[in-house]
Design a protein around this motif. Structure first.
Motif, mmCIF file in Angstrom:
data_model
loop_
_atom_site.group_PDB
_atom_site.id
_atom_site.type_symbol
_atom_site.label_atom_id
_atom_site.label_comp_id
_atom_site.label_asym_id
_atom_site.label_seq_id
_atom_site.Cartn_x
_atom_site.Cartn_y
_atom_site.Cartn_z
ATOM 1 N N GLN A 46 0.832 -1.210 0.000
ATOM 2 C CA GLN A 46 0.000 0.000 0.000
ATOM 3 C C GLN A 46 0.863 1.256 0.000
ATOM 4 O O GLN A 46 0.539 2.238 -0.668
ATOM 5 C CB GLN A 46 -0.919 -0.008 1.223
ATOM 6 N N ARG A 47 1.958 1.226 0.740
ATOM 7 C CA ARG A 47 2.869 2.371 0.801
ATOM 8 C C ARG A 47 3.447 2.667 -0.585
ATOM 9 O O ARG A 47 3.522 3.823 -1.004
ATOM 10 C CB ARG A 47 3.984 2.100 1.809
ATOM 11 N N GLN A 48 3.852 1.631 -1.292
ATOM 12 C CA GLN A 48 4.409 1.814 -2.632
ATOM 13 C C GLN A 48 3.355 2.365 -3.581
ATOM 14 O O GLN A 48 3.626 3.276 -4.377
ATOM 15 C CB GLN A 48 4.951 0.478 -3.166
ATOM 16 N N GLU A 49 2.139 1.826 -3.499
ATOM 17 C CA GLU A 49 1.060 2.320 -4.348
ATOM 18 C C GLU A 49 0.756 3.779 -4.045
ATOM 19 O O GLU A 49 0.545 4.589 -4.966
ATOM 20 C CB GLU A 49 -0.196 1.472 -4.140
ATOM 21 N N LEU A 50 0.756 4.129 -2.775
ATOM 22 C CA LEU A 50 0.468 5.505 -2.374
ATOM 23 C C LEU A 50 1.545 6.458 -2.895
ATOM 24 O O LEU A 50 1.239 7.542 -3.407
ATOM 25 C CB LEU A 50 0.369 5.586 -0.847
ATOM 26 N N LYS A 51 2.795 6.053 -2.784
ATOM 27 C CA LYS A 51 3.893 6.892 -3.287
ATOM 28 C C LYS A 51 3.780 7.098 -4.794
ATOM 29 O O LYS A 51 4.009 8.203 -5.303
ATOM 30 C CB LYS A 51 5.235 6.260 -2.936
ATOM 31 N N GLU A 52 3.431 6.034 -5.508
ATOM 32 C CA GLU A 52 3.296 6.141 -6.965
ATOM 33 C C GLU A 52 2.135 7.056 -7.338
ATOM 34 O O GLU A 52 2.235 7.862 -8.271
ATOM 35 C CB GLU A 52 3.097 4.744 -7.563
ATOM 36 N N LEU A 53 1.025 6.935 -6.606
ATOM 37 C CA LEU A 53 -0.122 7.800 -6.881
ATOM 38 C C LEU A 53 0.211 9.266 -6.626
ATOM 39 O O LEU A 53 -0.139 10.143 -7.424
ATOM 40 C CB LEU A 53 -1.309 7.383 -6.014
ATOM 41 N N MET A 54 0.879 9.543 -5.511
ATOM 42 C CA MET A 54 1.203 10.933 -5.176
ATOM 43 C C MET A 54 2.213 11.532 -6.140
ATOM 44 O O MET A 54 2.218 12.741 -6.379
ATOM 45 C CB MET A 54 1.731 11.014 -3.739
ATOM 46 N N ALA A 55 3.056 10.700 -6.714
ATOM 47 C CA ALA A 55 4.078 11.193 -7.648
ATOM 48 C C ALA A 55 3.549 11.316 -9.066
ATOM 49 O O ALA A 55 4.145 11.989 -9.906
ATOM 50 C CB ALA A 55 5.293 10.263 -7.635
ATOM 51 N N GLY A 56 2.413 10.667 -9.359
ATOM 52 C CA GLY A 56 1.903 10.629 -10.720
ATOM 53 C C GLY A 56 0.786 11.611 -10.984
ATOM 54 O O GLY A 56 0.484 12.487 -10.174
ATOM 55 N N ALA A 57 0.172 11.452 -12.155
ATOM 56 C CA ALA A 57 -0.918 12.338 -12.580
ATOM 57 C C ALA A 57 -2.132 11.523 -13.011
ATOM 58 O O ALA A 57 -2.829 11.874 -13.955
ATOM 59 C CB ALA A 57 -0.444 13.226 -13.719
ATOM 60 N N ASP A 58 -2.367 10.430 -12.329
ATOM 61 C CA ASP A 58 -3.520 9.569 -12.602
ATOM 62 C C ASP A 58 -4.809 10.370 -12.444
ATOM 63 O O ASP A 58 -5.009 11.060 -11.450
ATOM 64 C CB ASP A 58 -3.499 8.386 -11.619
ATOM 65 N N LYS A 59 -5.694 10.286 -13.440
ATOM 66 C CA LYS A 59 -6.963 11.017 -13.376
ATOM 67 C C LYS A 59 -7.817 10.556 -12.191
ATOM 68 O O LYS A 59 -8.670 11.306 -11.703
ATOM 69 C CB LYS A 59 -7.734 10.848 -14.687
ATOM 70 N N GLU A 60 -7.604 9.334 -11.771
ATOM 71 C CA GLU A 60 -8.344 8.782 -10.639
ATOM 72 C C GLU A 60 -7.538 8.871 -9.336
ATOM 73 O O GLU A 60 -7.788 8.116 -8.388
ATOM 74 C CB GLU A 60 -8.724 7.329 -10.924
ATOM 75 N N LYS A 61 -6.581 9.778 -9.319
ATOM 76 C CA LYS A 61 -5.676 9.885 -8.177
ATOM 77 C C LYS A 61 -6.417 10.091 -6.863
ATOM 78 O O LYS A 61 -6.167 9.390 -5.879
ATOM 79 C CB LYS A 61 -4.705 11.049 -8.415
ATOM 80 N N VAL A 62 -7.323 11.046 -6.828
ATOM 81 C CA VAL A 62 -8.006 11.375 -5.568
ATOM 82 C C VAL A 62 -8.818 10.194 -5.033
ATOM 83 O O VAL A 62 -8.625 9.785 -3.879
ATOM 84 C CB VAL A 62 -8.876 12.641 -5.711
ATOM 85 N N PRO A 63 -9.736 9.616 -5.814
ATOM 86 C CA PRO A 63 -10.503 8.491 -5.253
ATOM 87 C C PRO A 63 -9.629 7.292 -4.877
ATOM 88 O O PRO A 63 -9.927 6.601 -3.896
ATOM 89 C CB PRO A 63 -11.489 8.139 -6.371
ATOM 90 N N LYS A 64 -8.549 7.073 -5.614
ATOM 91 C CA LYS A 64 -7.676 5.944 -5.290
ATOM 92 C C LYS A 64 -6.933 6.183 -3.972
ATOM 93 O O LYS A 64 -6.803 5.280 -3.146
ATOM 94 C CB LYS A 64 -6.682 5.706 -6.421
ATOM 95 N N VAL A 65 -6.454 7.409 -3.777
ATOM 96 C CA VAL A 65 -5.762 7.725 -2.527
ATOM 97 C C VAL A 65 -6.737 7.664 -1.359
ATOM 98 O O VAL A 65 -6.422 7.121 -0.296
ATOM 99 C CB VAL A 65 -5.079 9.110 -2.604
ATOM 100 N N LEU A 66 -7.927 8.198 -1.561
ATOM 101 C CA LEU A 66 -8.932 8.163 -0.485
ATOM 102 C C LEU A 66 -9.303 6.729 -0.117
ATOM 103 O O LEU A 66 -9.516 6.421 1.060
ATOM 104 C CB LEU A 66 -10.181 8.942 -0.897
ATOM 105 N N GLN A 67 -9.366 5.872 -1.122
ATOM 106 C CA GLN A 67 -9.671 4.475 -0.828
ATOM 107 C C GLN A 67 -8.541 3.829 -0.029
ATOM 108 O O GLN A 67 -8.788 3.053 0.910
ATOM 109 C CB GLN A 67 -9.915 3.692 -2.124
#
Length: 321
Positions: free
Chosen positions: A249-270
């Motif tokens: 989860q930590r690795q996924e969170l770091k990748e999300l925060m570093a990227g520009a995924d259009k679904e970034k917010v809902p994925k991080v919140l989940q």
């Protein structure tokens, strides 16, 4: 004893007047614009409430409350420049509406005006009030610098973030209470307790702010959830998630925060929900609030006089906007 709503209305009537000369209008009109933006003005009202805790509100408390509000707005103007923020309280920021150089000067002269109000105090109060005010002003600047330093770092510990928020947010709430207590004639012991009360209210307030940015109701909070996530801000929630979640989860969170995924917010919140960060945030906020109320309970005045402050502390921390 007066409620927050009563004192807030009285302070607005006192404060909503000309603080600056008319000329040069290119310098002072921007400040008038910024001060006209809607604000809750918790800090100056805390000063008035702390003064009333020990008796009648002293006339000088209104001047210090004005100085506190001017100083707070000075910090907001400069913060907006550093953050390159386009909006403040739903309106264009000063540097956006005018220009950056004007905003810097307008903020500077607002700070000068704050000291003008302090200078109206009788001589026996100027030294203790200035000592608190100047210490707090320096600490707020330190907190802002730490906040900017943290943006360049990959990892920030919870304790480091707590220290930064204490400086950037909490100490001004604490100082507002303490300065009001000084003018009200509070003892050294009571003044120390007021300061600790304000610090813990500030931490709970910031915790609730971070929580609402992630999980708040858009209709009540006034903006879509996840602004801090989109801005890659290090918040209580993100730092705790990085410390608490699993390796994957930590690795996924770091990748999300570093990227520009259009679904970034809902994925991080989940991810936050999966790691129970939402539950942790509510518990931590309530812990800070309870510590603030414990300090307030220790202040040596009758309980009835503390009720407006208790009600305000709970309002600040349990708000949904």
């Amino acid at each position: 004893m007066q409620s927050f709503e009563e004192l807030s209305k009285k302070f607005s009537e006192h404060f909503n007047r000309a603080h600056f000369p008319e000329e040069p209008s290119s310098l002072y009109e921007p400040n008038n614009y910024f001060l006209s933006l809607p604000g809750k003005r918790f800090r100056p009202v805390l000063c008035l409430m702390a003064c009333e805790l020990f008796g009648e509100i002293q006339p000088s408390a209104w001047d210090i409350a004005s100085a506190i509000e001017l100083f707070h707005n000075f910090t907001l103007i400069h913060d907006d420049i550093m953050d390159k923020a386009p909006k403040r309280r739903g309106q264009p920021t000063l540097h956006t509406k005018y220009n950056e150089s004007t905003a810097i000067l307008a903020g500077d002269v607002m700070l000068v005006k704050a000291y003008d109000y302090i200078n109206k105090l009788s001589p026996e109060y100027i030294s203790p009030i200035l000592a608190i005010f100047n210490k707090t002003a320096a600490e707020v600047c330190e907190g802002q610098q730490l906040d900017m330093d943290f943006e360049k770092r990959d990892a920030v510990s919870f304790d480091e973030y707590l220290h930064m928020i204490t400086l950037k947010t909490s100490v001004l709430l604490a100082a507002s209470l303490q300065m009001g207590g000084v003018l009200g004639g509070g003892s050294l012991g009571n003044l120390a307790l007021l300061y600790e009360t304000g610090k813990k209210i500030g931490l709970a307030f910031q915790m609730q702010d971070d929580y609402l940015d992630a999980f708040g109701d858009p209709e009540k909070f006034g903006k879509q959830p996840g602004g801090d996530i989109l801005a890659n801000k290090k918040t209580f929630l993100l730092i705790q998630a990085l410390e608490q979640c699993s390796t994957g989860q930590r690795q996924e969170l770091k990748e999300l925060m570093a990227g520009a995924d259009k679904e970034k917010v809902p994925k991080v919140l989940q991810l936050y929900r999966d790691c129970k960060i939402d539950e942790w945030a509510r518990e931590k906020k309530n812990l800070f609030l309870n510590e603030a109320l414990d300090h307030l309970n220790e202040i040596a005045v009758i309980s009835q006089r503390k009720l407006p402050l208790k009600e305000l502390a709970q309002l600040l921390v349990k708000r949904d906007y």
